[in-house]
Design a protein around this motif. Structure first.
Motif, PDB file in Angstrom:
ATOM      1  N   ASN A 189       0.844  -1.190   0.000  1.00 38.67           N
ATOM      2  CA  ASN A 189       0.000   0.000   0.000  1.00 38.67           C
ATOM      3  C   ASN A 189       0.882   1.243   0.000  1.00 38.67           C
ATOM      4  O   ASN A 189       1.757   1.388   0.872  1.00 38.67           O
ATOM      5  N   PHE A 190       0.667   2.111  -0.969  1.00 38.22           N
ATOM      6  CA  PHE A 190       1.461   3.329  -1.100  1.00 38.22           C
ATOM      7  C   PHE A 190       0.527   4.540  -1.118  1.00 38.22           C
ATOM      8  O   PHE A 190      -0.493   4.539  -1.820  1.00 38.22           O
ATOM      9  N   VAL A 234      -0.856  -6.870  -9.452  1.00 41.75           N
ATOM     10  CA  VAL A 234      -2.133  -6.335  -9.917  1.00 41.75           C
ATOM     11  C   VAL A 234      -2.479  -5.162  -9.005  1.00 41.75           C
ATOM     12  O   VAL A 234      -2.118  -5.145  -7.828  1.00 41.75           O
ATOM     13  N   LEU A 235      -3.162  -4.181  -9.570  1.00 43.40           N
ATOM     14  CA  LEU A 235      -3.565  -2.997  -8.815  1.00 43.40           C
ATOM     15  C   LEU A 235      -4.997  -3.220  -8.340  1.00 43.40           C
ATOM     16  O   LEU A 235      -5.952  -3.069  -9.102  1.00 43.40           O
ATOM     17  N   THR A 236      -5.146  -3.604  -7.092  1.00 46.26           N
ATOM     18  CA  THR A 236      -6.465  -3.991  -6.578  1.00 46.26           C
ATOM     19  C   THR A 236      -7.333  -2.794  -6.226  1.00 46.26           C
ATOM     20  O   THR A 236      -8.554  -2.836  -6.395  1.00 46.26           O
ATOM     21  N   THR A 237      -6.719  -1.710  -5.744  1.00 46.59           N
ATOM     22  CA  THR A 237      -7.515  -0.565  -5.295  1.00 46.59           C
ATOM     23  C   THR A 237      -6.816   0.746  -5.629  1.00 46.59           C
ATOM     24  O   THR A 237      -5.608   0.886  -5.404  1.00 46.59           O
ATOM     25  N   ILE A 238      -7.574   1.682  -6.181  1.00 49.83           N
ATOM     26  CA  ILE A 238      -7.128   3.067  -6.345  1.00 49.83           C
ATOM     27  C   ILE A 238      -8.082   3.948  -5.559  1.00 49.83           C
ATOM     28  O   ILE A 238      -9.291   3.941  -5.793  1.00 49.83           O
ATOM     29  N   THR A 239      -7.539   4.686  -4.613  1.00 49.45           N
ATOM     30  CA  THR A 239      -8.361   5.609  -3.829  1.00 49.45           C
ATOM     31  C   THR A 239      -7.832   7.014  -4.044  1.00 49.45           C
ATOM     32  O   THR A 239      -6.649   7.278  -3.809  1.00 49.45           O
ATOM     33  N   THR A 240      -8.702   7.905  -4.491  1.00 47.56           N
ATOM     34  CA  THR A 240      -8.307   9.285  -4.757  1.00 47.56           C
ATOM     35  C   THR A 240      -9.104  10.208  -3.840  1.00 47.56           C
ATOM     36  O   THR A 240     -10.335  10.289  -3.942  1.00 47.56           O
ATOM     37  N   ASP A 241      -8.395  10.873  -2.938  1.00 43.64           N
ATOM     38  CA  ASP A 241      -9.029  11.796  -1.995  1.00 43.64           C
ATOM     39  C   ASP A 241      -8.742  13.221  -2.467  1.00 43.64           C
ATOM     40  O   ASP A 241      -7.596  13.676  -2.435  1.00 43.64           O
ATOM     41  N   TYR A 242      -9.783  13.924  -2.918  1.00 43.92           N
ATOM     42  CA  TYR A 242      -9.618  15.281  -3.416  1.00 43.92           C
ATOM     43  C   TYR A 242      -9.733  16.330  -2.311  1.00 43.92           C
ATOM     44  O   TYR A 242      -9.664  17.525  -2.590  1.00 43.92           O
ATOM     45  N   GLY A 266      -4.868  20.059  -3.290  1.00 42.67           N
ATOM     46  CA  GLY A 266      -4.168  18.838  -2.891  1.00 42.67           C
ATOM     47  C   GLY A 266      -4.974  17.602  -3.231  1.00 42.67           C
ATOM     48  O   GLY A 266      -6.212  17.611  -3.175  1.00 42.67           O
ATOM     49  N   ILE A 267      -4.269  16.539  -3.597  1.00 45.56           N
ATOM     50  CA  ILE A 267      -4.900  15.248  -3.897  1.00 45.56           C
ATOM     51  C   ILE A 267      -4.075  14.161  -3.216  1.00 45.56           C
ATOM     52  O   ILE A 267      -2.844  14.133  -3.327  1.00 45.56           O
ATOM     53  N   LYS A 268      -4.772  13.260  -2.522  1.00 44.51           N
ATOM     54  CA  LYS A 268      -4.096  12.112  -1.922  1.00 44.51           C
ATOM     55  C   LYS A 268      -4.416  10.884  -2.758  1.00 44.51           C
ATOM     56  O   LYS A 268      -5.578  10.494  -2.891  1.00 44.51           O
ATOM     57  N   LEU A 269      -3.385  10.277  -3.307  1.00 43.02           N
ATOM     58  CA  LEU A 269      -3.536   9.085  -4.147  1.00 43.02           C
ATOM     59  C   LEU A 269      -3.038   7.873  -3.372  1.00 43.02           C
ATOM     60  O   LEU A 269      -1.879   7.828  -2.953  1.00 43.02           O
ATOM     61  N   SER A 270      -3.916   6.897  -3.161  1.00 41.59           N
ATOM     62  CA  SER A 270      -3.566   5.662  -2.448  1.00 41.59           C
ATOM     63  C   SER A 270      -3.688   4.481  -3.399  1.00 41.59           C
ATOM     64  O   SER A 270      -4.736   4.300  -4.037  1.00 41.59           O
TER      65      SER A 270
END
Length: 414
Positions: A267-268, A334-342, A368-372
């Motif tokens: 998780n990054f 594999v990329l299981t989850t993309i979470t974008t917090d605006y 700002g954007i948080k990309l997980s």
């Protein structure tokens, strides 16, 4: 993200000469490189994470292939297959396919095979050409499926493309190695009860001076019979047995057995605060590119029945333009989850003076954007895997070296 010199007097910045990501812009990946921040690789940003993308081979949205670069999972499997002969189902499927083909070819070369072939040719005159064409096309298609089975590829039918994303090092970089074990409870089964009773009877026989003592035998048998009968009555029966036997409970006789390896997960998190319109557009391109490659694809002419899986990703950690050997390797994921917090700190957006309408990368662009990103590896680690680095080559020979810490000549103690 600063680079410091840990030696000498005090703490000072190291050399300001950094090749950064120039090795990418001058290489086979320069066509579609997306990076944040724009000065990634500069003196204080020499460490960065590189995400290469592997698309599905039969996609209808092909990128620019990098034929000279294998996805990590394929390179690793080739290395393991050279040592152990492979460890996935595709190797067996490929071998079976080749075996069937060899048997079929051999059968056609025999006299019986030639006889059957002539008989089929004779019947062909009674079959309409349209039917023969459909059957022939179907057999050709099945033949193509057979030829596509490759033990070195398996279910990972992917190819490296030039789409590449470079980001600053995330603040969380954790590697977990997990193995699954299962608990067995042989205690209480009919077979275990019989074995335990036989052991008890043997002990009673020995304690009686090797004389069959019927009374003692029945006395030894009675707890087993009582437990078996009362256990069938559920919890109440268990309570009655424990109370009647002076507090005895049935020993579950637990054993633990190895079950299976576990896939690693990563998780990054990345906080992005674009400082210019160019950086804002790059951030949007990075998010769009990841979402595109994480999505599956409908197979043409299948009526929506089949899907091609999403693209897969190779992750590397770089310093000053070279892979960092101090951080463990990661195989294809594999990329299981993309979470974008605006709204990482509450919603705030840029406004360009004179613009009354939002536009990409300008007015309306979140400050700002948080990309997980959550990844899961597509291969598990075994001894001999390139993912373990040099650890298997540095093992101690137990037959020639003492590992008893009380021994004075133990090389581990110096």
């Amino acid at each position: 993200m600063g680079l410091f010199n840990l030696f000498g007097d005090g703490i000072s910045f190291g050399t300001s000469a950094r090749t950064g990501t120039s090795v990418l812009t001058d290489s086979k990946y320069n066509t579609n490189l997306f990076k944040y921040p724009s000065d990634l690789g500069a003196a204080d940003k020499g460490h960065y994470i590189l995400i290469n993308i592997n698309e599905q081979t039969y996609t209808s949205f092909p990128g620019i292939r990098v034929e000279s670069a294998l996805p990590s999972v394929r390179a690793n499997r080739e290395s393991i297959a050279a040592q152990f002969g492979g460890y996935d189902t595709s190797a067996g499927a490929a071998n079976i396919s080749k075996g069937i083909q060899a048997v079929a070819d051999a059968a056609l070369d025999t006299s019986i095979g030639q006889f059957l072939k002539k008989g089929a040719d004779g019947l062909a005159s009674f079959i309409p050409d349209s039917v023969k064409g459909v059957v022939g096309d179907g057999m050709d298609e099945l033949g193509e499926y057979k030829e596509r089975i490759d033990a070195n590829i398996g279910v990972r039918t992917i190819s490296r493309i030039t789409d590449t994303i470079a980001l600053y090092m995330p603040s969380n970089l954790t590697f977990s190695y997990n193995q699954a074990y299962s608990e067995l409870r042989p205690g209480g089964t009919g077979l275990q009860t019989a074995l335990s009773f036989l052991n008890s009877a043997a002990d009673t026989y020995k304690s009686s001076g090797n004389v069959v003592d019927t009374k003692a035998m029945f006395k030894s048998l009675s707890p087993f019979l009582a437990n078996s009968l009362l256990q069938g009555a559920g919890p109440v029966g268990q309570i009655l047995f424990t109370a009647a036997s002076g507090g005895k409970v049935q020993n579950p006789m637990l054993e633990i057995l190895y079950s299976s390896p576990q896939f690693r997960e990563f998780n990054f998190d990345f906080l992005m605060f674009p400082r210019s319109e160019q950086e804002a557009l790059e951030v949007q391109n990075i998010i769009d590119r990841l979402r595109f490659h994480q999505a599956p694809e409908l197979v043409n002419n299948s009526g929506g029945y089949f899907l091609y899986p999403p693209s897969e990703f190779d992750i590397f950690f770089y310093y000053n333009g070279h892979e960092n050997p101090n951080i463990p390797k990661i195989s294809t994921c594999v990329l299981t989850t993309i979470t974008t917090d605006y709204t990482p700190g509450g919603f705030a957006a840029y406004e360009v003076e004179g613009e009354g309408v939002a536009s990409m990368g300008r007015t309306g662009m979140p400050v700002g954007i948080k990309l997980s990103l959550s990844f899961k590896e597509t291969e598990y680690i075994v001894k001999g895997s390139p993912l373990l680095g040099n650890s298997q080559r540095n093992s101690i020979k137990r037959d020639s070296v003492s590992i008893d810490p009380t021994q004075p000549k133990n090389p581990l103690r110096g």
